[in-house]
Design an enzyme around this catalytic site. Structure first.
Site, short mmCIF file in Angstrom:
data_model
loop_
_atom_site.label_atom_id
_atom_site.label_comp_id
_atom_site.label_asym_id
_atom_site.label_seq_id
_atom_site.Cartn_x
_atom_site.Cartn_y
_atom_site.Cartn_z
N SER A 9 49.05 26.09 71.87
CA SER A 9 49.28 27.19 70.95
C SER A 9 50.18 26.81 69.81
O SER A 9 50.29 27.73 69.05
CB SER A 9 49.92 28.36 71.85
OG SER A 9 51.11 27.74 72.35
N SER A 10 50.83 25.49 69.98
CA SER A 10 51.81 25.04 68.83
C SER A 10 51.11 24.08 68.01
O SER A 10 50.74 22.73 68.77
CB SER A 10 53.08 24.72 69.73
OG SER A 10 53.78 24.22 68.59
#
Length: 80
Positions: A9-10
């Site tokens: 997610s990053s």
């Protein structure tokens, strides 16, 4: 053919796809058939997922390490 997909997610280096990649390869997915994204789970725009789905042919199996978010997985399977 087994086709793999992984996502973190990053986009920064705090998150890595290494664990997911290792799991997909251990499951029999050829490393050349693994697609990935670095994007928030809230985003629907995932170029790696689009490419992955375009690779899939009848009889292929999509392999993922975790289904998150489940909402998107259901949408994909309902609208092939």
């Amino acid at each position: 053919m087994l086709v793999g997909y992984m996502r973190v997610s990053s986009a920064d280096e705090r998150q890595s796809v290494d664990l997911q990649r290792d799991a997909l390869i251990a499951a029999g997915v050829d490393a050349r058939h693994i697609h990935s994204d670095k994007a928030s789970g809230a985003r629907d725009d995932r170029p790696g997922l689009k490419t992955c789905l375009a690779w899939l042919k009848e009889g292929d199996t999509l392999v993922v390490w975790k289904l998150r978010p489940l909402r998107q997985a259901i949408t994909i399977t309902d609208n092939p």
